[in-house]
Scaffold this motif. Structure first.
Motif, PDB file in Angstrom:
ATOM      1  N   GLU A   1       0.833  -1.206   0.000  1.00 30.60           N
ATOM      2  CA  GLU A   1       0.000   0.000   0.000  1.00 30.60           C
ATOM      3  C   GLU A   1       0.862   1.248   0.000  1.00 30.60           C
ATOM      4  OE1 GLU A   1      -3.186  -0.129  -0.281  1.00 30.60           O
ATOM      5  OE2 GLU A   1      -3.444  -2.272   0.072  1.00 30.60           O
TER       6      GLU A   1
ATOM      7  N   ALA B   1     -13.824  -1.760   4.202  1.00 28.01           N
ATOM      8  CA  ALA B   1     -12.557  -2.313   3.712  1.00 28.01           C
ATOM      9  C   ALA B   1     -11.356  -1.479   4.168  1.00 28.01           C
ATOM     10  CB  ALA B   1     -12.591  -2.383   2.181  1.00 28.01           C
TER      11      ALA B   1
ATOM     12  N   VAL C   1     -10.155   2.829  -1.451  1.00 24.33           N
ATOM     13  CA  VAL C   1      -9.924   1.638  -0.622  1.00 24.33           C
ATOM     14  C   VAL C   1      -8.437   1.284  -0.717  1.00 24.33           C
ATOM     15  CG1 VAL C   1     -12.263   0.771  -0.989  1.00 24.33           C
ATOM     16  CG2 VAL C   1     -10.429   0.000  -2.503  1.00 24.33           C
TER      17      VAL C   1
ATOM     18  N   SER D   1     -16.846   0.389   1.092  1.00 26.50           N
ATOM     19  CA  SER D   1     -15.500   0.970   0.997  1.00 26.50           C
ATOM     20  C   SER D   1     -14.951   1.287   2.384  1.00 26.50           C
ATOM     21  CB  SER D   1     -15.528   2.242   0.145  1.00 26.50           C
ATOM     22  OG  SER D   1     -16.045   1.956  -1.142  1.00 26.50           O
TER      23      SER D   1
ATOM     24  N   ALA E   1     -11.715  -7.357  -4.038  1.00 34.57           N
ATOM     25  CA  ALA E   1     -12.811  -7.780  -3.158  1.00 34.57           C
ATOM     26  C   ALA E   1     -13.919  -6.737  -3.123  1.00 34.57           C
ATOM     27  CB  ALA E   1     -12.268  -8.029  -1.749  1.00 34.57           C
ATOM     28  N   VAL E   2     -13.547  -5.459  -3.027  1.00 30.94           N
ATOM     29  CA  VAL E   2     -14.572  -4.411  -2.961  1.00 30.94           C
ATOM     30  C   VAL E   2     -15.313  -4.323  -4.298  1.00 30.94           C
ATOM     31  CG1 VAL E   2     -14.981  -1.937  -2.641  1.00 30.94           C
ATOM     32  CG2 VAL E   2     -13.342  -3.120  -1.171  1.00 30.94           C
TER      33      VAL E   2
ATOM     34  N   SER F   1      -4.901  -3.302  -1.955  1.00 33.74           N
ATOM     35  CA  SER F   1      -5.013  -4.755  -1.839  1.00 33.74           C
ATOM     36  C   SER F   1      -6.467  -5.209  -1.714  1.00 33.74           C
ATOM     37  CB  SER F   1      -4.203  -5.238  -0.635  1.00 33.74           C
ATOM     38  OG  SER F   1      -4.636  -4.541   0.514  1.00 33.74           O
ATOM     39  N   SER F   2      -7.381  -4.289  -1.421  1.00 35.82           N
ATOM     40  CA  SER F   2      -8.799  -4.658  -1.299  1.00 35.82           C
ATOM     41  C   SER F   2      -9.573  -4.399  -2.575  1.00 35.82           C
ATOM     42  CB  SER F   2      -9.457  -3.848  -0.179  1.00 35.82           C
ATOM     43  OG  SER F   2      -8.703  -3.885   0.983  1.00 35.82           O
TER      44      SER F   2
END
Lengths: 309, 495
Positions: A63, B425, B360, B422, B367-368, B363-364
């Motif tokens: 991230e 997450a 988000v 959102s 999925a989102v 890495s999400s």
């Protein structure tokens, strides 16, 4: 934490313990590495001095963000980030993360690392009332609400005491190279490069910090050869103690009479000098706003009394 | 103003209540008669922005041409106890420019001059009404550009970009508007004029500049803006990667960042929006791909060749079905045209779209997105996704027909669920559109009462009686001054 708690709520007992230690009355300040302890004025006598909690809480290399407690030494943060090939925009000169952001001074590689304030994504701080307050957000892009992280960066702890921060990280470049040229025009040097991490000038020598892919650093080195004679050096020059602020164009023609020995950051406008910069009278409207903000955020003036950002 | 026009204005305004004739008179004295408008058609136009949020009621609409005029009209507003709502091109999607409580609407569109391009300091002083793309087009021959490039850049203004801290595809590497504003001249809600920031390092003192950027017109009106100039890159490489699953595209984006690269832009489009855009521009997008990734690297030739190759390899490891490189500047422009006009292309399918904006963690993303498709299906709506994948900034488009009864309600319900997904997450409410009135109701789901009270302290510092754009950003109830300001307006007068 209840499922209805706001998403930015924390239940970290370490932070609550810090908030309790700060409390809600009496003059208080946080000591980091004390590297800029006298900046903005001397701390009022009798001020209780505490330390902020320490430790990297969560580092997410993919991230490019890190959550870190304010009392963590910058060196400790950099070591943690280095393990995943990353770094922060914070100057690493013996201080803490919270201290660096409270002071707001940029890394000497301001052009390469970006401004320190642009790297502050979320702040948690203890308010004058002893409450934990969060602002910003944990992701790299965010316009949710007023931007208190900007207000607090560089505010010398006069609006709140940092407890924990989420910072943007960046990849470490493949190659890093300092070069020094004699008698070359610093402004022409800056203009002749696409992207230097730093261009420094002391009136005689010009130092250039090149970073990036090896091929790019080589190409930029060749571009420098067309400007003047440059040779590799180990590191930048030592920086004089006082700090001046001017336009980038002015920084490329500093008058040594006024500043004493100096090192100017070309393209940025920061000049480190032997003599202090004469303080210009602040604009009364801006000063009025700053005083008003202080009165609203810290009505009793207990946070870092004696200091003025 | 000619005779016929002045008669037209008099007829249009004959129903103005006497108390407010005084306001109009004073505003016209402060500016000029024809730059203070009050006819019904214009007031109706300025009651909305580009969002689907319920419109407001506009009071007089002012078109100042100078800082002195903005200051003068602010003083008139103070004398008459009126609120002020600044407005750029009105392209905002969160209702930030909607006038609440019949305020004076201040259009900055006539303050549209580029005042000075200062190459030595790499800044340009511009007025707030300068259009984003016009600025970059003026700068480009000089070797520079203004990095933020919102999709609305052909019409949106620098002042609007400042108000919303706007982004755009190329903010991945360069940062959003905040990072590109050196200084601002601002007319405060008190009528005073101040300059925030400096043409220099600007790293000591309170960052009032940074606090102002993104404050959605609630802290005053920027009348001059010093924007930082970004050097044009000598080389650019644009890649189009196709995937048979959205998950693979999202994973590619995460892997690229994890590999230590920050490309200039990384944009993802799903199959539906890719096809809509392809119908529109014929960019040669692969119609059968579940997702396409538009990745751009820029800099020096040697480095970008390495980065482009790495991106291709990462894509292939994540099962890219095809990788295309733009070979010419024309091809690159065409690939971007499809992305930048994607929203407009939706009109082929349904007449209206509701564009959301959340962020988000990268890495999400996958999925989102799956959750967003499920939400749309539950509400019997079509959703299309085109987004700034590099910084996790999602832009789901819910497409619908506002003429069908009940459809907009389902759109709102689905939108609320998308925002909540959102947040759940680990994301935030907005990446670049702002809060406006659209997301005020969600602020308490992200922030605690203490957090919001502190945000309100900033607001109070600048504007204790909430004269500037009242009723925005802060949730109702947390900002009692806002409500008082609204109540102080003689409601119904402007009907």
């Amino acid at each position: 934490m209840s499922t209805n708690a706001p998403r930015l709520a924390t239940d970290d007992p370490v932070l609550f313990a810090f908030a309790e230690e700060v409390g809600s009355d009496g003059a208080i300040a946080v000591a980091g590495g004390r590297t800029r302890w006298s900046q903005g004025g001397a701390l009022a006598e009798g001020t209780r001095v505490v330390e902020a909690p320490r430790g990297v809480v969560e580092y997410k290399p993919a991230e490019m963000t890190v959550c870190v407690r304010a009392g963590t030494p910058v060196a400790e943060l950099e070591a943690a980030l280095g393990e995943a090939g990353q770094r922060s925009a914070l100057p690493n000169r013996g201080g803490t993360v919270g201290g660096a952001i409270a002071v707001g001074e940029n890394h000497v590689d301001r052009l390469g690392r970006g401004a320190i304030r642009d790297s502050v994504l979320q702040v948690r701080y203890v308010s004058a009332e002893g409450r934990l307050v969060a602002s910003g957000g944990p992701v790299v892009k965010n316009v949710s609400g007023f931007n208190l992280p900007r207000l607090l960066t560089g505010s010398l702890g006069t609006f709140g005491l940092f407890a924990e921060l989420i910072l943007r990280t960046n990849p470490r470049p493949e190659v890093s190279r300092w070069l020094r040229g004699q008698g070359v025009d610093p402004a022409a040097t800056f203009d002749g490069l696409l992207r230097a991490a730093a261009v420094l000038w002391d009136g005689e020598s010009t130092w250039v910090h090149l970073e990036g892919h090896g091929v790019d650093v080589d190409e930029q080195s060749r571009a420098l050869d067309r400007i003047g004679q440059f040779e590799p050096v180990e590191e930048p020059p030592p920086l004089p103690p006082e700090s001046w602020s001017m336009s980038p164009a002015q920084a490329a023609r500093v008058d040594r009479e006024k500043t004493g020995d100096f090192v100017a950051s070309i393209g940025v406008g920061r000049v480190w000098a032997q003599k202090p910069q004469p303080l210009a009278a602040p604009d009364p409207v801006v000063r009025g706003l700053c005083e008003r903000a202080k009165a609203i955020f810290d009505p009793t003036g207990r946070l870092n009394p004696g200091r003025q950002p | 103003m000619g005779f016929v026009e002045s008669v037209r204005v008099r007829i249009a305004e004959r129903k103005v209540p006497p108390a407010d004739r005084a306001l109009l008179r004073d505003l016209r004295r402060a500016l000029a008669h024809d730059r203070v408008r009050f006819d019904a058609a214009e007031r109706a136009l300025f009651a909305h922005d580009a969002s689907f949020d319920e419109g407001g009621v506009s009071g007089p609409i002012c078109f100042p041409v100078s800082t002195a005029e903005v200051q003068a009209l602010t003083r008139v507003a103070i004398d008459h106890g009126r609120a002020i709502v600044p407005r750029g091109a009105g392209t905002g999607l969160a209702g930030g420019a909607i006038p609440l409580g019949a305020p004076i609407v201040v259009s900055l569109m006539k303050m549209n001059r580029i005042l000075e391009i200062d190459g030595d300091n790499r800044v340009a002083w511009v007025e707030p009404g300068v259009v984003n793309l016009d600025l970059s087009n003026q700068l480009r021959p000089l070797g520079y550009h203004f990095a933020p490039d919102p999709s609305s850049q052909q019409v949106c203004t620098i002042g609007g970009n400042v108000a919303n801290n706007s982004g755009g595809p190329h903010c991945l590497a360069y940062g959003v508007t905040d990072a590109h504003i050196a200084a601002l001249e601002v007319v405060l809600p008190s009528g005073e004029v101040a300059v925030f920031g400096e043409i220099g390092p600007d790293e000591t003192g309170l960052d009032l500049r940074g606090a102002f950027v993104g404050s959605e017109g609630t802290l005053g009106i920027a009348t001059k803006v010093a924007v930082r100039l970004t050097k044009n890159p000598p080389a650019v490489r644009t890649l189009l990667l196709a995937f048979s699953a959205m998950r693979d595209a999202a994973q590619t984006v995460s892997d690229i960042v994890a590999a230590g690269m920050v490309p200039a832009a990384m944009e993802v489009m799903d199959q539906k929006i890719t096809n809509a855009a392809e119908n529109f521009v014929g960019a040669g997008y692969p119609r059968d791909a579940a997702a396409i990734l538009l990745a751009e690297v820029e800099g020096l030739e040697g480095g970008i060749a390495i980065d482009a190759r790495r991106i291709e390899e990462i894509g292939q490891r994540n099962h890219a079905t095809s990788v295309r490189r733009a070979e010419t500047e024309e091809e690159r422009a065409l690939l971007w045209k499809g992305r930048k006009t994607a929203f407009g292309a939706v009109a082929q399918i349904k007449p209206d779209y509701y564009l959301h904006d959340t962020v988000v963690p990268r890495s999400s993303l996958a999925a989102v997105l799956e959750e967003i498709y499920a939400i749309a299906e539950r509400h019997d709506l079509v959703v299309m996704n085109v987004f700034h994948a590099g910084d996790g900034n999602l832009h789901p488009l819910l497409i619908f027909d506002a003429r069908v009864p009940g459809e907009i309600d389902r759109v709102h319900r689905a939108g609320d669920e998308i925002v909540r997904a959102s947040l759940a997450a680990g994301g935030v409410l907005s990446g670049e559109h702002g809060i406006g009135v659209e997301k005020q109701g969600f602020m308490e789901e992200l922030f605690s009462a203490d957090d919001l009270e502190h945000q309100n302290r900033l607001r109070e510092t600048f504007d204790p009686i909430c004269r500037a754009n009242p009723g925005k950003v802060m949730p109702i109830g947390h900002s009692c001054a806002d409500i008082q300001a609204l109540r102080s307006v003689p409601t119904g007068v402007w009907g």
